[in-house]
Design a protein around this motif. Structure first.
Motif, mmCIF file in Angstrom:
data_model
loop_
_atom_site.group_PDB
_atom_site.id
_atom_site.type_symbol
_atom_site.label_atom_id
_atom_site.label_comp_id
_atom_site.label_asym_id
_atom_site.label_seq_id
_atom_site.Cartn_x
_atom_site.Cartn_y
_atom_site.Cartn_z
ATOM 1 N N ASP A 339 38.802 3.335 33.324
ATOM 2 C CA ASP A 339 39.022 4.357 32.646
ATOM 3 C C ASP A 339 39.634 5.552 32.737
ATOM 4 O O ASP A 339 39.947 6.645 31.670
ATOM 5 C CB ASP A 339 36.912 4.501 32.945
ATOM 6 C CG ASP A 339 36.416 3.654 32.007
ATOM 7 O OD1 ASP A 339 37.117 2.129 31.403
ATOM 8 O OD2 ASP A 339 35.201 3.305 32.597
ATOM 9 N N ILE A 342 43.123 4.975 30.948
ATOM 10 C CA ILE A 342 43.116 5.241 29.751
ATOM 11 C C ILE A 342 42.604 6.188 28.931
ATOM 12 O O ILE A 342 43.043 6.576 28.007
ATOM 13 C CB ILE A 342 42.104 4.177 28.983
ATOM 14 C CG1 ILE A 342 42.097 2.603 29.617
ATOM 15 C CG2 ILE A 342 41.668 4.469 28.073
ATOM 16 C CD1 ILE A 342 41.133 1.726 29.423
ATOM 17 N N SER A 343 42.018 7.314 29.526
ATOM 18 C CA SER A 343 42.345 8.148 29.962
ATOM 19 C C SER A 343 43.474 9.364 29.143
ATOM 20 O O SER A 343 43.492 10.348 28.738
ATOM 21 C CB SER A 343 40.667 9.768 30.344
ATOM 22 O OG SER A 343 40.708 10.807 30.392
ATOM 23 N N ASP A 344 44.512 8.987 30.064
ATOM 24 C CA ASP A 344 45.217 9.934 30.430
ATOM 25 C C ASP A 344 45.949 9.076 29.779
ATOM 26 O O ASP A 344 47.775 9.976 28.687
ATOM 27 C CB ASP A 344 46.216 9.813 31.860
ATOM 28 C CG ASP A 344 45.609 10.561 33.061
ATOM 29 O OD1 ASP A 344 44.866 11.733 32.702
ATOM 30 O OD2 ASP A 344 45.571 10.315 33.954
ATOM 31 N N VAL A 345 46.309 7.722 29.388
ATOM 32 C CA VAL A 345 47.395 7.171 28.306
ATOM 33 C C VAL A 345 46.568 8.171 26.850
ATOM 34 O O VAL A 345 47.332 8.369 25.971
ATOM 35 C CB VAL A 345 46.782 5.871 28.136
ATOM 36 C CG1 VAL A 345 47.714 5.049 27.369
ATOM 37 C CG2 VAL A 345 47.277 5.450 29.307
ATOM 38 N N ARG A 346 45.693 8.209 26.286
ATOM 39 C CA ARG A 346 44.712 8.574 24.810
ATOM 40 C C ARG A 346 45.140 9.983 25.245
ATOM 41 O O ARG A 346 45.644 10.142 24.173
ATOM 42 C CB ARG A 346 43.711 8.012 25.014
ATOM 43 C CG ARG A 346 43.020 6.877 24.554
ATOM 44 C CD ARG A 346 41.568 6.650 24.946
ATOM 45 N NE ARG A 346 40.754 4.815 24.255
ATOM 46 C CZ ARG A 346 39.861 4.944 24.942
ATOM 47 N NH1 ARG A 346 39.058 5.288 25.152
ATOM 48 N NH2 ARG A 346 39.858 3.529 24.443
ATOM 49 N N ALA A 347 45.301 10.642 26.010
ATOM 50 C CA ALA A 347 45.833 11.718 25.850
ATOM 51 C C ALA A 347 47.098 12.316 25.807
ATOM 52 O O ALA A 347 48.011 13.555 25.812
ATOM 53 C CB ALA A 347 45.298 13.018 27.264
#
Length: 421
Positions: A339, A342-347
């Motif tokens: 998670d 994923i948060s870094d990728v989405r950012a």
């Protein structure tokens, strides 16, 4: 065709309504509103068979308003307009109370039409829904209404309705009815908090019982046969479904095998084998995870077996797997790591993949530093060599933190020893 017993035996006072004491006991807000005689627009939210329609009927009589009832599954905009038209007739002199059952099935346009007619005060709306109104009811209607939540009725309260139903049938059928306390208690318990189901069970049990020496004798066996499936309150697309599967997974996560097996039983009795299997596998990965990774193939094997054999035998491997998940050590280090990533990728955090990790390809003449420079870990002692794997912009990022369980701490000790060298 005669109306169901629940409709023929409508309570004549607020005290006759079983359950909902949090709303209707003396001094409670809804009771005070009803007794005042000035009824605002109301939304009754709760499971079926717990008194929403009964209370709406009572309110209409109490206020001398003309009672109109529509059902959201079948009513149209024209039906709403017809109800509004009745406000200009003799029937509507004291106003019209519109009871709209299952309002969640009205689309936005229908609810907007309804809004036009309740704003002028000629129509008082009492809407009921088995779904959360804050998700399904148009905001403008919500803002003009007061929401009251109805709850499943406790067996002790339902017993009062069962006994009243027996007395009513005695008078109606002009015969004595004999039923023991155990059968009364069984009906009250087996209906799953639904008074309407209990009334149906009472009537069917009486009709199915033989007449012996001028009286109907209701046996426990007859009651049990007619109520054995009635306790299952479930809707695969509604709040009840999500509440049960949520409680099921949270009970496994909380390491409570008794609660987890109970909710598994409710899912299986409702025939929802896929939800039982899916949540079980998710919980094994999410909540047990790296604390006991060997459990994943075991749970998967149990689920495969359950799907192959089907119900009722599927309950056996699923119960085994649920109890194993409950008793296993827990760790969320895996889901926490993914998670965060994923948060870094989405950012948008990332950047070019380090050269040494890229797939081998031709270096152009303009590249002054030709070569991949990848270090093959298996060519080094302990199959490990230090090198950068994350992109430059994230090279200091840390997603995974070792859990405090025996398994992950063993991993940590192993790699700490190797990496220190």
């Amino acid at each position: 065709m005669a109306a169901p017993l629940a409709d023929r035996l409508r309570p004549q006072s607020l005290d006759d309504i079983v359950g909902q004491k949090h709303l209707l006991a003396k001094g409670k807000p809804l009771r005070r509103i009803i007794e005042s005689g000035t009824i605002p627009n109301l939304i009754f939210y709760g499971p079926s068979g717990v008194g929403k329609t009964t209370l709406a009927n009572y309110i209409a009589k109490k206020t001398n308003k003309t009672f109109k009832k529509l059902n959201g599954t079948t009513a149209s905009t024209a039906d709403i307009k017809e109800v509004f038209a009745s406000t200009d007739t003799l029937l509507g002199l004291n106003g019209v109370l519109l009871y709209l059952d299952e309002i969640q099935y009205f689309n936005k346009k229908q609810q907007q039409t309804l809004l036009e007619y309740i704003e002028n005060g000629k129509i008082t709306l009492i809407a009921s829904t088995t779904e959360n109104p804050y998700f399904y009811v148009y905001n403008a209607i919500l803002s003009r209404s007061t929401v009251f939540e109805f709850k499943s009725v406790e067996p002790k309260e339902i017993e009062k309705a069962v006994l009243r139903g027996i007395d009513f049938l005695c008078d109606e059928m002009k015969t004595d009815i004999e039923i023991d306390d155990e059968s009364v208690s069984h009906i009250a318990t087996a209906c799953g908090g639904d008074v309407r189901k209990a009334m149906n069970a009472v009537e069917l049990s009486v009709l199915a019982s033989p007449e012996i020496e001028g009286r109907r004798v209701v046996s426990y066996e007859t009651v049990d046969e007619l109520t054995q499936k009635s306790a299952v309150r479930y809707d695969k697309d509604g709040d009840e479904h999500y509440d049960i599967v949520s409680a099921y997974q949270k009970s496994m996560r909380g390491s409570d095998p008794d609660a987890a097996v109970h909710y598994l039983a409710r899912l299986l009795e409702a025939g929802d084998l896929p939800s039982a299997c899916r949540r079980l596998m998710v919980c094994a990965a999410e909540d047990v995870g790296l604390a006991y990774p060997n459990l994943l193939p075991i749970v998967n094997a149990c689920v495969d077996m359950a799907m192959k054999v089907g119900l009722p035998e599927a309950r056996i491997p699923l119960a085994d797997a649920v109890i194993m998940v409950c008793n296993a050590p827990k760790s969320i280090s895996g889901i926490t790591a993914i998670d965060k990533a994923i948060s870094d990728v989405r950012a948008g955090k990332g950047g070019p993949i380090p050269r040494q990790l890229q797939n081998k390809h031709y270096d152009g003449e303009d590249n002054p530093n030709k070569g991949q420079f990848y270090k093959y870990p298996h060519s080094f002692p302990n199959h490990y060599v230090e090198q950068q794997y994350l992109p430059d912009s994230l090279k200091e990022a840390r997603y995974y933190e070792y859990g405090d369980n025996k398994n992950e701490q063993a991993y940590k000790a192993y790699w700490d020893k190797i990496k220190e060298k």
